[in-house]
Design an enzyme around this catalytic site. Structure first.
Site, PDB file in Angstrom:
ATOM      1  N   SER A 437       0.824  -1.204   0.000  1.00 12.19           N
ATOM      2  CA  SER A 437       0.000   0.000   0.000  1.00 12.19           C
ATOM      3  C   SER A 437       0.859   1.254   0.000  1.00 12.19           C
ATOM      4  CB  SER A 437      -0.925   0.007   1.213  1.00 12.19           C
ATOM      5  OG  SER A 437      -0.173   0.022   2.415  1.00 12.19           O
ATOM      6  N   GLU A 488      -2.719   0.303  -4.127  1.00 11.97           N
ATOM      7  CA  GLU A 488      -3.956  -0.063  -3.434  1.00 11.97           C
ATOM      8  C   GLU A 488      -4.854   1.114  -3.064  1.00 11.97           C
ATOM      9  OE1 GLU A 488      -3.012  -2.656  -0.166  1.00 11.97           O
ATOM     10  OE2 GLU A 488      -1.435  -3.668  -1.277  1.00 11.97           O
ATOM     11  N   ARG A 519      -4.817   3.832  15.443  1.00 10.91           N
ATOM     12  CA  ARG A 519      -5.108   2.952  14.305  1.00 10.91           C
ATOM     13  C   ARG A 519      -6.298   2.046  14.642  1.00 10.91           C
ATOM     14  NH1 ARG A 519      -5.601   1.485   9.125  1.00 10.91           N
ATOM     15  NH2 ARG A 519      -4.763  -0.559   8.629  1.00 10.91           N
ATOM     16  N   ASP A 603      -0.029 -11.880   1.629  1.00 16.19           N
ATOM     17  CA  ASP A 603       0.409 -11.445   2.962  1.00 16.19           C
ATOM     18  C   ASP A 603      -0.153 -12.338   4.053  1.00 16.19           C
ATOM     19  OD1 ASP A 603       1.807  -9.330   1.910  1.00 16.19           O
ATOM     20  OD2 ASP A 603       0.217  -7.856   2.241  1.00 16.19           O
ATOM     21  N   CYS A 647       4.625  -9.435   9.852  1.00 11.60           N
ATOM     22  CA  CYS A 647       5.075  -8.253  10.598  1.00 11.60           C
ATOM     23  C   CYS A 647       4.617  -8.307  12.045  1.00 11.60           C
ATOM     24  CB  CYS A 647       4.582  -6.972   9.940  1.00 11.60           C
ATOM     25  SG  CYS A 647       2.800  -6.756   9.875  1.00 11.60           S
ATOM     26  N   HIS A 698       5.527   2.436  11.130  1.00  5.78           N
ATOM     27  CA  HIS A 698       4.540   2.775  12.151  1.00  5.78           C
ATOM     28  C   HIS A 698       4.943   4.001  12.949  1.00  5.78           C
ATOM     29  CE1 HIS A 698       3.431  -1.344  11.121  1.00  5.78           C
ATOM     30  NE2 HIS A 698       2.236  -1.045  11.560  1.00  5.78           N
TER      31      HIS A 698
END
Length: 756
Positions: A437, A488, A519, A603, A647, A698
């Site tokens: 993304s 994306e 988030r 993924d 991740c 992040h």
């Protein structure tokens, strides 16, 4: 005299029913509002939560469940475990807290990983020989007093001392954070004393780490800690909450401790109920029976829950009704959903409904079933309707599963595939790419909102997304990436996007759940057999590939992650559901290949997340998790390169499974942990392509090329250049272009400088 707990929940959502905290946080971080504004939003959310839970009829209301970012980080700050690099920034208390969570331009954030087997992320405390524990933040006391002024008596909730240290990482090699347990217990004793003096009758200490395998030494540490806390002369009554599974031998340790109550999760592993009867020492304690599922959203079978709780009545001094864990993991209120599938909606129970279920069961336990008969009848009807609904089963899907053969989950030898792929792709050493993304710009979000509102039609929306794909491809060409992605822009979420196009899923409008910090995600609801009616991503990937000579990756979400990040049906084994999803993805992979896409990434960031906490249960899970991935990615040509991405997990426990996935390239979070995972991969002889992330997406900070080059040089000590890929830790959706573009240019520059 200490009050009874009665009916309660172990925690509550905190982001706000309309994500008020998310917006306030992001406004503060962007400098559009001040600290006072943020604190005012937080205060209103806390008050609304306390009042709402009290008015709903709970006998005991949990307190101190609010957090600006993460409750584990809150615990670290409360007891002074602030690493020196953050304390020396010279920031105020709140900004120091956010620096630990998000980093600054000068200092990276703390490591982040999954909270047990959930999709919630926590900040990993760093504990070392020089960590000095003391009570430095009294938020728990302040919030207790804040609620009391409103007329609500709360039960402060804290991460338990053993769990806190077991979740921490040592700041120095060969140091065990548990060596600091006695000192940390001193600080807990001080906090319990202050809560007692403030008037708190109960305190809840969460010890979910007890649901995992614990050594005799760790159980001894538990015994000594709770003996010390229980022997305090002045303290609230202690409720120790064990959730996410059966606490095993730890239940006996707690039963023998001088504490007043234990909360048990009777949903994740119902056999914990049998352990109660076999554990002496519970007859003088309060036992909170966690019979309402705190993690999934299906309406409870209240009759079955009532029976489970009633069987415990002779085993404890008092039996209360509770949730299996905090309601942090579910949305606020199903009544807020106005467009949800009308047949599915009555089958569901979000936080507000779960509170009502707890209250109903509490009344039934105390006063008899007759007083809540209408609620029981309504629940029976909903459960029965779901069980007989025709939409739950699809015979076409089941016949296809029955016809599967072992070879359907196998590809040819990796060496042959690698040779064919290099001949096709012609990539340089240390090829550069991204995880998938790109930032979702304001224009992209506005277009999606306009489509939902009917202000633009589907054709106009598609054209705007195609324009964005063209812009993203041009940017990647300019940066010099080797394997491109379409960015994306058309996707709202990596799971929801696919769920909305698959039969067997339902989507919500307001079912937001906090993942970390600000988030939030809206987990889809997987209620029935899964089937792909038509291609889902081919149009976008093929359009991107026509714009460039470089290979473009097709981007898909794997079957395990589709399950982990959805609310999954509980009426069949997860392995069966995973295979159904895998078949849908398999069809998409083959269609991408037919459209000329030579690289497909599937993924599986949640592979580690669903790993059972008990070692004896892991082999069965890993077998079906690996098999479902291989089923999704087999049946294609040798020259088609399969990538996967993982991740924010501790990968050591699933290293063998990562090898067994048989992906050609595995990209993996590594920046915050400074490439630690590569040692685990080398230990098992991993010989495939690997892309350890060289910068942490992040955090808003932009690392320079030298920082990323240093990580690449460290990676080259473990992985040869012909197998090493260069990429960020994760997708770039949550960042903005002023952060992403310079970071990717720095990353590409570092790769070019480091190439042999």
């Amino acid at each position: 005299m200490t009050s009874k707990i009665g009916s309660t929940v172990l925690g509550h959502p905190r982001i706000g029913p309309n994500r008020e905290l998310k917006r306030a946080l992001e406004s503060y971080w962007a400098g559009r509002s001040g600290e006072a504004d943020l604190r005012e939003v937080a205060r209103r959310l806390r008050e609304d939560t306390w009042r709402g839970l009290a008015e709903a009829g709970l006998d005991s209301v949990p307190g101190n469940t609010f957090s600006y970012y993460d409750h584990v980080l809150d615990t670290a700050v409360a007891f002074g475990a602030v690493p020196r690099r953050y304390a020396e920034l010279g920031l105020g208390a709140l900004d120091t807290y956010f620096a630990m969570a998000r980093g600054t331009e000068a200092v990276p954030p703390l490591e982040m990983t999954k909270w047990f087997d959930t999709n919630y992320h926590y900040l990993v405390p760093e504990i070392g020989p020089d960590t000095s524990f003391s009570l430095t933040d009294r938020t728990a006391v302040e919030q207790f007093r804040e609620a009391r002024k409103l007329g609500v008596e709360t039960r402060p909730v804290l991460v338990g001392p053993l769990t806190f240290l077991l979740l921490s990482k040592p700041s120095e090699e060969d140091f065990d954070p548990l060596d600091k347990l006695a000192e940390l217990t001193d600080a807990y004793e001080q906090l319990l004393g202050e809560l007692h003096r403030a008037g708190a009758q109960w305190v809840q200490l969460d010890e979910p780490a007890l649901a995992a395998d614990r050594t005799p030494q760790e159980l001894d540490a538990l015994r000594n800690t709770y003996r010390r806390l229980g022997d305090l002369a002045e303290r609230p009554a202690i409720l120790t909450a064990c959730y996410f599974g059966d606490p095993g031998d730890a239940l006996g340790v707690l039963a023998a401790a001088p504490i007043e109550g234990i909360a048990l999760d009777l949903v994740t592993d119902p056999s914990a109920q049998d352990r109660v009867a076999a554990t002496p020492g519970l007859r003088d304690k309060t036992l909170v029976a966690g019979v309402i599922d705190g993690r999934n959203i299906w309406r409870a079978d209240l009759d079955r829950c009532m029976t489970a709780a009633a069987t415990l009545l002779g085993s404890a001094g008092e039996v209360g009704i509770g949730t299996s864990c905090s309601l942090l993991h579910v949305p606020y209120d199903v009544d807020a959903e106005t467009t949800l599938d009308p047949q599915v909606k009555p089958w569901l129970s979000f936080a507000a409904q779960k509170v009502r279920e707890v209250v109903t069961l509490g009344r039934a336990l105390r006063e008899g079933r007759d007083v809540v008969e209408s609620e029981l009848v309504e629940a029976r009807a909903a459960v029965a309707d779901r069980a007989r609904a025709e939409r739950v089963r699809d015979n076409r899907v089941r016949a296809r599963l029955d016809a599967l053969r072992p070879q359907d989950s196998r590809r040819t030898d990796y060496a042959k595939r690698a040779e064919a792929q290099q001949k096709s792709l012609r990539l340089p050493p240390l090829p550069t790419t991204t995880i998938g993304s790109f930032p979702q710009t304001t224009d992209v979000r506005k277009a999606r909102a306009a489509l939902r509102a009917g202000r633009i039609d589907a054709a106009t929306y598609r054209q705007r997304m195609r324009d964005e794909v063209e812009r993203v491809i041009a940017l990647q060409e300019d940066i010099g990436l080797d394997v491109l992605v379409h960015g994306e822009p058309e996707r709202n979420d990596m799971v929801q996007y696919f769920a909305e196009q698959l039969d067997g899923f339902a989507a919500t409008d307001n079912g937001w759940v906090q993942s970390y910090g600000s988030r939030c995600v809206r987990p889809p609801i997987l209620f029935g057999d899964v089937r792909r009616p038509e291609p889902m991503t081919v149009e976008w990937a093929a359009h991107a590939q026509r714009l460039t000579e470089k290979p473009v990756k097709g981007m898909l979400t794997g079957p395990v992650t589709m399950l982990a990040w959805s609310f999954v049906r509980d009426d069949q084994p997860q392995a069966d559901t995973a295979r159904q999803v895998a078949l849908a993805i398999r069809d998409e992979v083959r269609d991408l290949e037919a459209a000329g896409i030579r690289v497909v990434q599937v993924d599986e960031p949640a592979l580690r997340e669903l790993l059972p906490l008990r070692a004896e249960q892991r082999p069965a899970y890993l077998e079906w998790a690996v098999e479902s991935f291989r089923l999704a990615t087999s049946g294609i040509a040798e020259a088609t390169q399969i990538h996967t991405h993982l991740c924010y997990s501790e990968f050591g426990d699933v290293i063998d499974a990562i090898v067994a996935l048989d992906a050609d390239v595995t990209s993996i979070e590594a920046a915050r942990s400074r490439m630690e995972v590569l040692a685990d991969l080398n230990e098992v002889g991993f010989d495939r392509g690997v892309g350890p992330g060289v910068y942490d997406i992040h955090s808003p900070r932009v690392p320079d090329g030298e920082e990323m080059g240093e990580l690449l040089r460290a990676a080259l000590k473990a992985v040869p250049a012909d197998r090493l890929w260069v990429n960020p830790d994760c997708g770039l959706k949550t960042r903005d272009y002023p952060q992403v573009e310079p970071a990717l240019r720095n990353m590409t520059e570092a790769a070019h400088r480091t190439r042999p």
